[in-house]
Write a protein that holds these residues in place. Structure first.
Motif, PDB file in Angstrom:
ATOM      1  N   LEU A   1       0.841  -1.190   0.000  1.00  0.00           N
ATOM      2  CA  LEU A   1       0.000   0.000   0.000  1.00  0.00           C
ATOM      3  C   LEU A   1       0.880   1.245   0.000  1.00  0.00           C
ATOM      4  CD1 LEU A   1      -2.647  -1.022   2.701  1.00  0.00           C
ATOM      5  CD2 LEU A   1      -3.055  -0.829   0.235  1.00  0.00           C
ATOM      6  N   THR A   2       0.348   2.324  -0.532  1.00  0.00           N
ATOM      7  CA  THR A   2       1.043   3.610  -0.527  1.00  0.00           C
ATOM      8  C   THR A   2       0.403   4.516   0.522  1.00  0.00           C
ATOM      9  OG1 THR A   2       1.572   3.419  -2.875  1.00  0.00           O
ATOM     10  CG2 THR A   2       1.673   5.617  -1.908  1.00  0.00           C
ATOM     11  N   PHE A   3       1.239   5.174   1.302  1.00  0.00           N
ATOM     12  CA  PHE A   3       0.783   5.997   2.427  1.00  0.00           C
ATOM     13  C   PHE A   3       1.213   7.440   2.163  1.00  0.00           C
ATOM     14  CE2 PHE A   3       0.474   5.695   7.376  1.00  0.00           C
ATOM     15  CZ  PHE A   3      -0.326   6.825   7.398  1.00  0.00           C
ATOM     16  N   THR A   4       0.232   8.329   1.982  1.00  0.00           N
ATOM     17  CA  THR A   4       0.485   9.748   1.752  1.00  0.00           C
ATOM     18  C   THR A   4       0.226  10.517   3.041  1.00  0.00           C
ATOM     19  OG1 THR A   4      -0.251   9.498  -0.537  1.00  0.00           O
ATOM     20  CG2 THR A   4      -0.150  11.735   0.336  1.00  0.00           C
TER      21      THR A   4
ATOM     22  N   ALA B   1      -4.504  18.446  -0.839  1.00  0.00           N
ATOM     23  CA  ALA B   1      -5.068  18.333  -2.186  1.00  0.00           C
ATOM     24  C   ALA B   1      -5.225  16.867  -2.584  1.00  0.00           C
ATOM     25  CB  ALA B   1      -4.178  19.067  -3.186  1.00  0.00           C
ATOM     26  N   SER B   2      -4.248  16.036  -2.228  1.00  0.00           N
ATOM     27  CA  SER B   2      -4.332  14.609  -2.553  1.00  0.00           C
ATOM     28  C   SER B   2      -5.474  13.940  -1.799  1.00  0.00           C
ATOM     29  CB  SER B   2      -3.007  13.914  -2.210  1.00  0.00           C
ATOM     30  OG  SER B   2      -1.948  14.414  -2.991  1.00  0.00           O
ATOM     31  N   ILE B   3      -5.581  14.246  -0.504  1.00  0.00           N
ATOM     32  CA  ILE B   3      -6.618  13.627   0.316  1.00  0.00           C
ATOM     33  C   ILE B   3      -8.007  14.068  -0.143  1.00  0.00           C
ATOM     34  CG2 ILE B   3      -7.593  13.519   2.639  1.00  0.00           C
ATOM     35  CD1 ILE B   3      -5.049  11.901   2.347  1.00  0.00           C
TER      36      ILE B   3
ATOM     37  N   TYR C   1      -5.198   8.884  -3.167  1.00  0.00           N
ATOM     38  CA  TYR C   1      -4.402   8.259  -2.115  1.00  0.00           C
ATOM     39  C   TYR C   1      -4.923   6.849  -1.868  1.00  0.00           C
ATOM     40  CZ  TYR C   1      -8.343   8.802   1.074  1.00  0.00           C
ATOM     41  OH  TYR C   1      -9.573   8.700   1.669  1.00  0.00           O
ATOM     42  N   GLN C   2      -4.122   6.033  -1.171  1.00  0.00           N
ATOM     43  CA  GLN C   2      -4.598   4.759  -0.630  1.00  0.00           C
ATOM     44  C   GLN C   2      -4.763   4.888   0.884  1.00  0.00           C
ATOM     45  OE1 GLN C   2      -1.677   1.883  -2.362  1.00  0.00           O
ATOM     46  NE2 GLN C   2      -3.483   0.891  -3.246  1.00  0.00           N
ATOM     47  N   LEU C   3      -3.651   5.138   1.577  1.00  0.00           N
ATOM     48  CA  LEU C   3      -3.698   5.472   2.994  1.00  0.00           C
ATOM     49  C   LEU C   3      -3.310   6.935   3.145  1.00  0.00           C
ATOM     50  CD1 LEU C   3      -1.796   2.414   4.566  1.00  0.00           C
ATOM     51  CD2 LEU C   3      -4.266   2.676   4.256  1.00  0.00           C
ATOM     52  N   GLY C   4      -3.924   7.628   4.089  1.00  0.00           N
ATOM     53  CA  GLY C   4      -3.596   9.033   4.305  1.00  0.00           C
ATOM     54  C   GLY C   4      -3.862   9.436   5.739  1.00  0.00           C
ATOM     55  N   ILE C   5      -3.238  10.520   6.155  1.00  0.00           N
ATOM     56  CA  ILE C   5      -3.455  11.064   7.495  1.00  0.00           C
ATOM     57  C   ILE C   5      -4.228  12.368   7.388  1.00  0.00           C
ATOM     58  CG2 ILE C   5      -2.312  12.209   9.438  1.00  0.00           C
ATOM     59  CD1 ILE C   5      -0.218  10.093   9.436  1.00  0.00           C
TER      60      ILE C   5
ATOM     61  N   ALA D   1     -20.184  13.599   6.660  1.00  0.00           N
ATOM     62  CA  ALA D   1     -21.192  13.547   5.596  1.00  0.00           C
ATOM     63  C   ALA D   1     -20.929  14.602   4.529  1.00  0.00           C
ATOM     64  CB  ALA D   1     -22.583  13.733   6.192  1.00  0.00           C
ATOM     65  N   ALA D   2     -20.433  15.773   4.959  1.00  0.00           N
ATOM     66  CA  ALA D   2     -20.246  16.891   4.029  1.00  0.00           C
ATOM     67  C   ALA D   2     -18.993  16.758   3.184  1.00  0.00           C
ATOM     68  CB  ALA D   2     -20.202  18.207   4.800  1.00  0.00           C
ATOM     69  N   THR D   3     -18.012  15.992   3.646  1.00  0.00           N
ATOM     70  CA  THR D   3     -16.731  15.900   2.936  1.00  0.00           C
ATOM     71  C   THR D   3     -16.432  14.445   2.591  1.00  0.00           C
ATOM     72  OG1 THR D   3     -15.584  15.853   5.068  1.00  0.00           O
ATOM     73  CG2 THR D   3     -15.781  17.980   3.985  1.00  0.00           C
ATOM     74  N   SER D   4     -17.377  13.791   1.953  1.00  0.00           N
ATOM     75  CA  SER D   4     -17.249  12.361   1.672  1.00  0.00           C
ATOM     76  C   SER D   4     -16.159  12.054   0.653  1.00  0.00           C
ATOM     77  CB  SER D   4     -18.585  11.790   1.189  1.00  0.00           C
ATOM     78  OG  SER D   4     -19.061  12.509   0.064  1.00  0.00           O
ATOM     79  N   SER D   5     -15.639  13.081  -0.044  1.00  0.00           N
ATOM     80  CA  SER D   5     -14.523  12.827  -0.956  1.00  0.00           C
ATOM     81  C   SER D   5     -13.281  12.407  -0.183  1.00  0.00           C
ATOM     82  CB  SER D   5     -14.213  14.074  -1.790  1.00  0.00           C
ATOM     83  OG  SER D   5     -13.844  15.160  -0.956  1.00  0.00           O
ATOM     84  N   MET D   6     -13.168  12.867   1.075  1.00  0.00           N
ATOM     85  CA  MET D   6     -12.067  12.432   1.929  1.00  0.00           C
ATOM     86  C   MET D   6     -12.437  11.161   2.680  1.00  0.00           C
ATOM     87  SD  MET D   6     -10.405  15.917   3.514  1.00  0.00           S
ATOM     88  CE  MET D   6     -11.935  16.658   4.058  1.00  0.00           C
ATOM     89  N   PHE D   7     -13.656  11.118   3.186  1.00  0.00           N
ATOM     90  CA  PHE D   7     -14.101   9.973   3.976  1.00  0.00           C
ATOM     91  C   PHE D   7     -14.773   8.955   3.052  1.00  0.00           C
ATOM     92  CE2 PHE D   7     -13.833  13.525   6.891  1.00  0.00           C
ATOM     93  CZ  PHE D   7     -13.189  12.971   7.986  1.00  0.00           C
ATOM     94  N   THR D   8     -14.008   8.414   2.130  1.00  0.00           N
ATOM     95  CA  THR D   8     -14.569   7.470   1.169  1.00  0.00           C
ATOM     96  C   THR D   8     -15.057   6.225   1.892  1.00  0.00           C
ATOM     97  OG1 THR D   8     -12.467   6.351   0.776  1.00  0.00           O
ATOM     98  CG2 THR D   8     -12.957   8.270  -0.588  1.00  0.00           C
ATOM     99  N   GLY D   9     -16.182   5.721   1.468  1.00  0.00           N
ATOM    100  CA  GLY D   9     -16.719   4.509   2.074  1.00  0.00           C
ATOM    101  C   GLY D   9     -17.568   4.751   3.294  1.00  0.00           C
TER     102      GLY D   9
END
Length: 506
Positions: A354-357, A394-396, A401-405, A423-431
């Motif tokens: 996995l890649t961690f950003t 920007a990546s997150i 990304y795969q893993l991110g902080i 709920a409002a920022t589901s592009s970061m909280f995928t899934g």
């Protein structure tokens, strides 16, 4: 009270004491507030601009609310709502109509009065937002009763709605943007806050000037706010010690450890750093894999090493020390390598690599290294890729990304606040199961008792534990560096404060 797990016990006690009553200490030491001067602030993140719906970071909220003030404010300790542009607010019997009374002295920075018609227009602006529109769409209609009274008619009973009127993203703007286009307005906004905009840029300086039309008597104290973006801990320490800056927001534990105790304010554990996992990536689409990662992580090492003891191991996915917070029904993730391996063995397709950003600050780097070592122990190789804070965000936020902080927190006194952020920022909280989450939050809003609300919070926590779209890594103290000449800096558990309460004695 925060817990200082490393260092001498006496130092911990002194720092904890200063964290409990920073405002009282300032007042005793410096006497009456002093008007005038410049407050030089270092912010930890880029400024996202004044367009309300696009703000996702504390640094943006703090600057924005100083110009475009929301209807309601929060107390200095972040535990309750207090009057602002709205002097009072009341519900009808079934909590479907919220009536707000506006301060008759409130004006915009151009001198025009703040009216109920401006609030009605502002509500429409909030509802149109791609990020936070779902929250404010709880308002079915507005009714202007008179110039200083407005009714918000809600789709369903919602006893928590006043909390959302304290968010910086719910700033009040002039009707029809004062006759300008939306694009022109957001570049140089007019608000009813204590400051006006002089200049601003995303990664450079944001300069705010004192408004001559602010409704709070004798506020703000400081004539000018100069906010600059800097993330290098060594630079922040040197600039604070030299007197070049007055405050540094959201400092890292390593920075706090480098400063004298009297220059660090710490709040109760609330801020929650997360391991984000991109569930849209096939390698992380199986909840069993994500749960296995949750059991592989050494949370104690993260708290003691990466966070220098400024925090506690996670007890749930939601930030702690918020009203109505409740834990999941089963204990949250803790390190259990055998359980992690069992889940990976039973997964449909366990990833080998996995890649961690992550952002290249010391705390995030140490967290990433600990997680890399933990996952290697269960057969997953992790490729670490650090970036500056802007590039990482920007990546997150773009899902690259795969893993991110990332870290999140409330910005008002209710646990529903950070849940709505997910709920409002589901592009970061995928899934994250957004439809289920909005259903839970709708039910939470209508719940009549604290026990009912906490039961719903436990349900949300359980769903996030079962599906693990993201993992809480710790609950940590908000840390603020305050120079000897800055006073009245009273940070909330989420690490923000009001610029108009601060003064300097340079």
């Amino acid at each position: 009270m925060f817990r200082r797990l490393a260092g001498p016990l006496a130092a911990a006690a002194l720092l904890a004491l200063s964290a409990c009553s920073p405002a009282a200490t300032d007042a005793d030491a410096s006497g009456d507030p002093v008007a005038g001067g410049t407050l030089d602030v270092v912010r930890a993140n880029p400024f996202e601009g004044f367009e309300l719906d696009k703000q996702t970071l504390n640094s943006s909220y703090q600057i924005s609310q100083a110009v475009i003030e929301p209807l309601i404010r929060t107390s200095g300790d972040g535990t309750e709502l207090v009057p602002g542009l709205a002097t009072e607010w009341t519900f009808n019997d079934d909590s479907t109509v919220l009536t707000l009374t506006l301060n008759p002295d409130a004006t915009f920075s151009d001198g025009s009065p703040v009216t109920a018609a401006d609030v009605a227009f502002s509500v429409d602006v909030w509802k149109q937002g791609a990020n936070y529109g779902a929250t404010y769409s709880a308002v079915e209609a507005t009714k202007v009763v008179d110039d200083h009274t407005i009714e918000l008619h809600l789709v369903a009973p919602d006893t928590t709605f006043p909390v959302y009127l304290s968010w910086a993203v719910a700033g009040v703007v002039p009707k029809d943007f004062g006759g300008r286009t939306a694009q022109a307005f957001w570049k140089q906004p007019v608000g009813a806050g204590p400051y006006t905009v002089s200049t601003w840029s995303t990664n450079g300086e944001v300069v705010l000037e004192r408004s001559d039309h602010y409704y709070r008597e004798d506020r703000p104290y400081v004539d000018e706010i100069v906010s600059t973006f800097a993330s290098d801990p060594n630079s922040i320490v040197l600039r604070l010690q030299s007197g070049e800056i007055d405050t540094a927001d959201e400092i890292l534990p390593v920075t706090a450890d480098s400063l004298p105790e009297q220059n660090v304010q710490a709040e109760s554990e609330h801020l929650t750093p997360l391991l984000l996992m991109n569930t849209q990536d096939p390698a992380l689409s199986d909840p069993a894999v994500r749960r296995a990662i949750g059991y592989a992580i050494d949370y104690d090492a993260i708290v003691s090493t990466a966070l220098r003891g400024y925090g506690v191991v996670p007890t749930g996915a939601l930030p702690t020390n918020s009203p109505n917070w409740a834990p999941p029904s089963e204990p949250y993730f803790s390190q259990d390598a055998a359980q992690a391996q069992e889940l990976l063995d039973g997964a449909s397709s366990a990833p080998a690599k996995l890649t961690f950003t992550y952002p290249n600050d010391p705390s995030s780097t140490l967290m990433a290294q600990i997680i890399q070592e933990n996952l290697a122990a269960v057969g997953i190789t992790v490729d670490l890729r650090s970036a500056d804070a802007s590039t990482n965000f920007a990546s997150i936020s773009g899902g690259d990304y795969q893993l991110g902080i990332f870290a999140y927190n409330a910005i008002s006194p209710d646990v529903a606040d950070p849940a709505w952020y997910v709920a409002a920022t589901s592009s970061m909280f995928t899934g994250a199961p957004v439809d289920d989450l909005i259903g839970d939050l709708t039910e939470y809003a209508a719940a009549a008792t604290e026990d009912d609300k906490k039961s719903i919070v436990t349900r949300m926590q359980d769903r996030w534990s079962e599906q693990a779209p993201f993992l809480a890594l710790a609950h940590i103290s908000a840390l603020e560096a305050v120079g000897d000449d800055a006073h009245g800096v009273d940070i909330t558990p989420w690490g923000t404060y009001y610029f108009d309460d601060v003064w300097t004695t340079e």
